[in-house]
Write an enzyme that holds these catalytic residues in place. Structure first.
Site, short mmCIF file in Angstrom:
data_model
loop_
_atom_site.label_atom_id
_atom_site.label_comp_id
_atom_site.label_asym_id
_atom_site.label_seq_id
_atom_site.Cartn_x
_atom_site.Cartn_y
_atom_site.Cartn_z
N HIS A 166 39.14 38.81 52.59
CA HIS A 166 39.11 40.80 53.16
C HIS A 166 38.77 40.75 54.23
O HIS A 166 38.44 41.58 55.04
CB HIS A 166 37.87 40.51 51.74
CG HIS A 166 38.16 41.02 50.37
ND1 HIS A 166 39.27 42.38 49.68
CD2 HIS A 166 37.23 39.43 49.52
CE1 HIS A 166 39.28 41.61 49.00
NE2 HIS A 166 38.08 40.84 48.69
N HIS A 194 26.10 38.58 47.64
CA HIS A 194 26.97 38.84 49.17
C HIS A 194 25.99 39.74 49.57
O HIS A 194 24.18 39.45 48.73
CB HIS A 194 27.66 40.31 48.51
CG HIS A 194 29.28 40.42 48.36
ND1 HIS A 194 30.01 40.01 49.59
CD2 HIS A 194 29.84 39.32 47.52
CE1 HIS A 194 31.25 39.45 49.34
NE2 HIS A 194 30.90 39.34 48.09
N ASP A 226 37.11 35.01 49.09
CA ASP A 226 36.47 36.53 49.20
C ASP A 226 36.47 36.66 51.10
O ASP A 226 36.62 37.52 51.47
CB ASP A 226 35.05 35.96 48.90
CG ASP A 226 34.41 37.32 48.99
OD1 ASP A 226 34.67 38.28 49.55
OD2 ASP A 226 33.33 37.46 47.54
#
Length: 347
Positions: free
Chosen positions: A20, A201, A17
């Site tokens: 990104h 998140h 992740d």
């Protein structure tokens, strides 16, 4: 849940992740150093791949500095205890790619689908089990369906062979009660030996809070990343979650101070755009937009003279989901036409 008795499974996602956040430009040396530091700090697994999973390196999602296999092999060679995990989104990655990831050292795979599309995970979960991998279901954008419907999808993944199913708050849009409701719904339908996981998140600054709530509801596995390195405002910051868990007296098995050092010394210096809650990343959480749209939307905004926030809010209004990155330019052009009606007449 009494986590002083039950060992939490700590799943680091810095090298997947987190990709990104730097447009998938981790070097092999970065991967080696970060994986070794995480292993020394005692995490259970380290996820490694392009941000969009195996074979995500493409025109649509952004080209990686290396192949998934190169990154996975580098991580696998750098750890002594932690398992190497990877992510596969059906339609982007294939069972062929999973075989190569396994051969390179991956022993855990999270098969990721949109929260209402678990049916497409069967082939990949089946194959993961054939390889002897830890097969995990990963229901992205979990805020976009009800707790009961999410539970039905989780049950489907369980029947396909998933030994753990994740609530995945890809948009960083869930509140604490919404997380609680989803775990209660999953627990009501899954077998007692099927684990659950939380992938948060931080777009509404609730990444750590939502992870704590998940554990209170019996969640077994927590995703987090060093310095929150991830899409949007990032994931639950690993070192912060561990500090909070330690204050609760929970059994996490990690060395907090080694995580703090790794976050500040190895990861934060790599950020070309700060991973934080700001105007743009807050818009992701508020509008419920897939967090990895952020950098793509910023590029489109710069190209067409628009505000990133306007693009993100419109993507949320249209309920765009992961995999629809190509629509970001379409949305930008539509917004441009609204601003310049005379130009639109000329087409």
């Amino acid at each position: 849940m009494n986590s002083a008795e039950k060992k939490l499974y700590i799943s680091d996602v810095t090298l997947r992740d987190g990709s990104h956040a730097i447009r998938h430009q981790y070097s092999v040396d970065h991967v080696r150093a970060i994986a070794a530091a995480l292993d020394d700090a005692g995490v259970d697994s380290i996820e490694v791949a392009h941000g969009d999973g195996l074979q995500g390196s493409s025109f649509n999602y952004g080209f990686g500095a290396h192949t998934d296999v190169e990154w996975i092999a580098a991580a696998a060679q750098s750890v002594k205890k932690a398992k190497i995990a990877t992510l596969l989104i059906p339609g982007i990655g294939t069972t062929h790619d999973l075989r190569h990831a396994f051969d390179a050292g991956a022993r855990v795979v999270r098969v990721a689908t949109h929260c209402t599309e678990a049916d497409v995970s069967r082939q990949h979960l089946d194959f993961a089990r054939e390889l002897g991998m830890d097969a995990v279901g990963f229901l992205m954008m979990s805020h976009m369906t009800t707790p009961q419907k999410l539970a039905e999808q989780a049950k489907m993944m369980e029947t396909f062979g998933a030994t753990c199913v994740y609530v995945v708050d890809s948009g960083g849009a869930l509140g604490m009660n919404e997380v609680r409701d989803r775990f209660r719904a999953l627990k009501a339908v899954l077998k007692s030996d099927t684990q659950t996981g939380m992938h948060a998140h931080h777009n509404l600054s609730l990444g750590v809070a939502n992870s704590l709530v998940a554990v209170e509801e019996g969640c077994d596995r927590i995703d987090a990343s060093l310095a929150g390195m991830g899409a949007g405002a990032g994931n639950a910051p690993l070192e912060v979650f561990i500090a909070a868990a330690q204050r609760q007296g929970w059994n996490h098995g990690c060395d907090l101070y080694r995580l703090m050092d790794a976050a500040d010394d190895l990861v934060r210096p790599l950020q070309d755009r700060p991973v934080r809650v700001d105007r743009e990343t807050l818009a992701l959480g508020f509008a419920g937009v897939y967090s990895s749209f952020l950098r793509h939307a910023e590029v489109a905004a710069g190209k067409y003279g628009l505000k990133t926030v306007d693009i993100l809010v419109e993507l949320g209004r249209r309920k765009m989901v992961g995999g629809q990155e190509d629509m970001i330019v379409d949305v930008a052009l539509d917004l441009l036409k609204r601003q310049q009606p005379i130009m639109s007449d000329a087409h």
